[in-house]
Design an enzyme around this catalytic site. Structure first.
Site, PDB file in Angstrom:
ATOM      1  N   GLU A  63      37.457  26.136  35.932  1.00  0.00           N
ATOM      2  CA  GLU A  63      36.252  25.423  35.547  1.00  0.00           C
ATOM      3  C   GLU A  63      36.323  24.651  34.202  1.00  0.00           C
ATOM      4  OE1 GLU A  63      36.572  28.736  35.681  1.00  0.00           O
ATOM      5  OE2 GLU A  63      35.652  29.936  33.988  1.00  0.00           O
TER       6      GLU A  63
ATOM      7  N   HIS B 180      40.954  30.134  34.650  1.00  0.00           N
ATOM      8  CA  HIS B 180      39.479  29.733  34.827  1.00  0.00           C
ATOM      9  C   HIS B 180      39.819  28.177  34.944  1.00  0.00           C
ATOM     10  CE1 HIS B 180      37.490  33.338  33.008  1.00  0.00           C
ATOM     11  NE2 HIS B 180      38.675  33.326  32.598  1.00  0.00           N
TER      12      HIS B 180
ATOM     13  N   CYS C 175      39.047  35.161  37.862  1.00  0.00           N
ATOM     14  CA  CYS C 175      39.309  35.982  36.650  1.00  0.00           C
ATOM     15  C   CYS C 175      39.075  37.463  37.118  1.00  0.00           C
ATOM     16  CB  CYS C 175      38.957  35.725  35.286  1.00  0.00           C
ATOM     17  SG  CYS C 175      40.047  36.125  34.046  1.00  0.00           S
TER      18      CYS C 175
HETATM   19  N1  LIG Z   1      37.754  36.557  31.776  1.00  0.00           N
HETATM   20  C1  LIG Z   1      37.643  37.286  32.436  1.00  0.00           C
HETATM   21  O1  LIG Z   1      37.100  37.380  33.689  1.00  0.00           O
HETATM   22  C2  LIG Z   1      38.283  38.688  32.207  1.00  0.00           C
HETATM   23  C3  LIG Z   1      38.622  39.586  33.219  1.00  0.00           C
HETATM   24  C4  LIG Z   1      39.083  40.921  32.664  1.00  0.00           C
HETATM   25  N2  LIG Z   1      38.020  41.665  32.070  1.00  0.00           N
HETATM   26  C5  LIG Z   1      40.412  41.020  31.581  1.00  0.00           C
HETATM   27  O2  LIG Z   1      40.389  41.027  30.747  1.00  0.00           O
HETATM   28  O3  LIG Z   1      41.240  40.877  32.388  1.00  0.00           O
END
Ligand SMILES: NC(=O)CC[C@H](N)C(=O)O
Length: 306
Positions: free
Chosen positions: A226, A224, A97
Site C-alpha cells: 500500500e 506493505h 503482513c
Molecule cells: N506490520 C505488521 O503487520 C506487523 C506484523 C507482526 N506484528 C510483526 O511484527 O511481524
C-alpha cells in the site's frame, strides 16, 4: 476490511487509498465494509450477538476480503476466521503482513491439522511455531529489531498470479515493517500441503509472498504494498484483489503478461536488464476523474470499535 479499529490509523488510510487506486484502474466503484475482527469471534456471539451477526453478514456479503497489517493480539482470532472463511469459500483474499502471517497460521491449523500452530508473537510456547521472531539488524540498538524499509523480493515461482500482476518481473522492491516471519523450517511441509511461497528474499530464508494456486485469489504479502501505490501506478496485489473480486482477474493477468504496464521492468530471463526496478506498476487506463470523490463508501463504523 477486517481489522482492529480504534480510530483510523495512517496504515489503514494507506490501505484504503491503495484499494481506491486499484478500483479506479478496474473501472469499479469501491465499497468498503469495515469489520472489527473481534466481532467475528465466538466470545462476541454471546456478549454482543447483534454485533457478531452484523460482522458475519458483512463478511459473507463481501466480494473480497482484506486483512491488513497490525501489532498486538487483540482481534487476531477474528482475522484468522476471516482468512479461513475466504480460503474455504474461494473468496478473493489479500493478507498484508500480519494478514499474511495469520493466513499461514490458519492454514497450518485447519489444513495441516496442527491445532496448536501459532505465531510466537502470540504464543511463545507453541509446539508448532509457523511464524517466528526473525529480527534484522542490531538487537541492542533501540528499534533495531524491526525489518524496516525497502527490501527486495525475488519471484521463485514465475507462473503465479503475483508475478503476473507485477508484470512478469524477476523481483520487486517493496516496503517492510515487521519483526516476525514464516518459519523457514516449515516451508517444505506447507508446500506439500498446497501453500506456495512464490516470493522470497535473496537468501531464500524470508518468505515474502504466499499463494494458494487453485484458489481464485488467495495472496499474502509480508511487505506493505500500500505504501507504494499511486493513482497512476496502483499496487499490483491490490489490483489483483479488486480484479478477482469483480471477475476481471483473468483479463488483468493476460493484459499484464502482454506488457500493458507503464513502468520499467525486468523481464524474466532478461539478463541485459536495466538497473531500473519495476516498483508497483501494473498500470491500467485510468477512469475519468480523480479518486478523491465519490468512489469510496465506508459504512461508518470504522472508528467506533475498540
Ligand atoms: N506490520 C505488521 O503487520 C506487523 C506484523 C507482526 N506484528 C510483526 O511484527 O511481524
Amino acid at each position: 476490511m477486517v481489522g482492529k479499529y480504534t480510530g483510523l490509523s495512517d496504515s489503514y488510510l494507506s490501505v484504503l487509498k491503495a484499494l481506491l487506486h486499484a478500483s479506479v484502474s478496474c473501472h469499479k466503484k469501491l465499497v468498503v465494509d469495515w469489520v472489527a475482527s473481534t466481532d467475528l469471534e465466538d466470545s462476541t456471539a454471546s456478549e454482543a450477538p447483534d454485533a457478531y451477526k452484523a460482522a458475519w453478514t458483512l463478511l459473507k456479503g463481501a466480494d473480497g476480503v482484506l486483512v491488513p497489517g497490525g501489532f498486538g493480539d487483540r482481534g487476531v482470532k477474528g482475522k484468522m476466521m476471516a482468512a479461513k472463511y475466504a480460503r474455504e469459500n474461494n473468496v478473493p483474499y489479500l493478507g498484508i503482513c500480519l494478514g499474511m502471517q495469520l493466513a499461514v497460521v490458519e492454514f497450518a491449523r485447519h489444513v495441516m491439522k496442527f491445532p496448536d500452530a501459532d505465531s510466537t508473537e502470540f504464543n511463545p510456547n507453541t509446539k508448532t511455531p509457523c511464524v517466528i521472531f526473525m529480527p534484522e539488524g542490531s538487537k541492542t540498538h533501540m528499534g533495531g529489531t524491526m525489518r524496516l524499509g525497502s527490501r527486495r523480493t525475488f519471484f521463485k515461482v514465475t507462473d503465479c498470479k503475483s508475478a503476473k500482476l507485477y508484470g512478469d518481473v524477476n523481483y520487486v522492491d517493496e516496503r517492510h515493517r515487521h519483526r516476525y516471519e514464516v518459519n523457514p523450517d516449515m516451508v517444505p511441509a506447507f508446500e506439500n500441503a498446497g501453500l506456495q511461497f512464490v516470493g522470497k528474499d535473496e537468501t531464500g530464508q524470508r518468505m515474502e509472498i504466499i499463494e494458494i494456486p487453485d484458489h481464485r485469489f488467495f495472496v499474502g504479502v509480508q511487505f506493505h504494498p500500500e505504501f507504494k501505490s499511486t493513482p497512476s501506478k496502483p499496487s499490483p496485489p491490490f489490483v489483483g484483489l479488486i480484479a478477482a473480486a469483480c471477475g476481471q482477474l483473468d483479463q488483468v493477468l493476460q493484459d499484464s503478461c502482454n506488457g500493458h504496464v507503464v513502468a520499467a521492468k525486468h523481464k524474466l530471463g532478461d539478463s541485459s536488464s536495466t538497473p531500473l526496478v519495476h516498483q508497483n506498476g501494473h498500470a491500467q487506463k485510468q477512469a475519468n476523474g480523480g479518486v478523491a470523490n465519490g468512489t469510496c463508501h465506508a459504512n461508518g463504523n470504522g472508528s467506533t470499535h475498540g
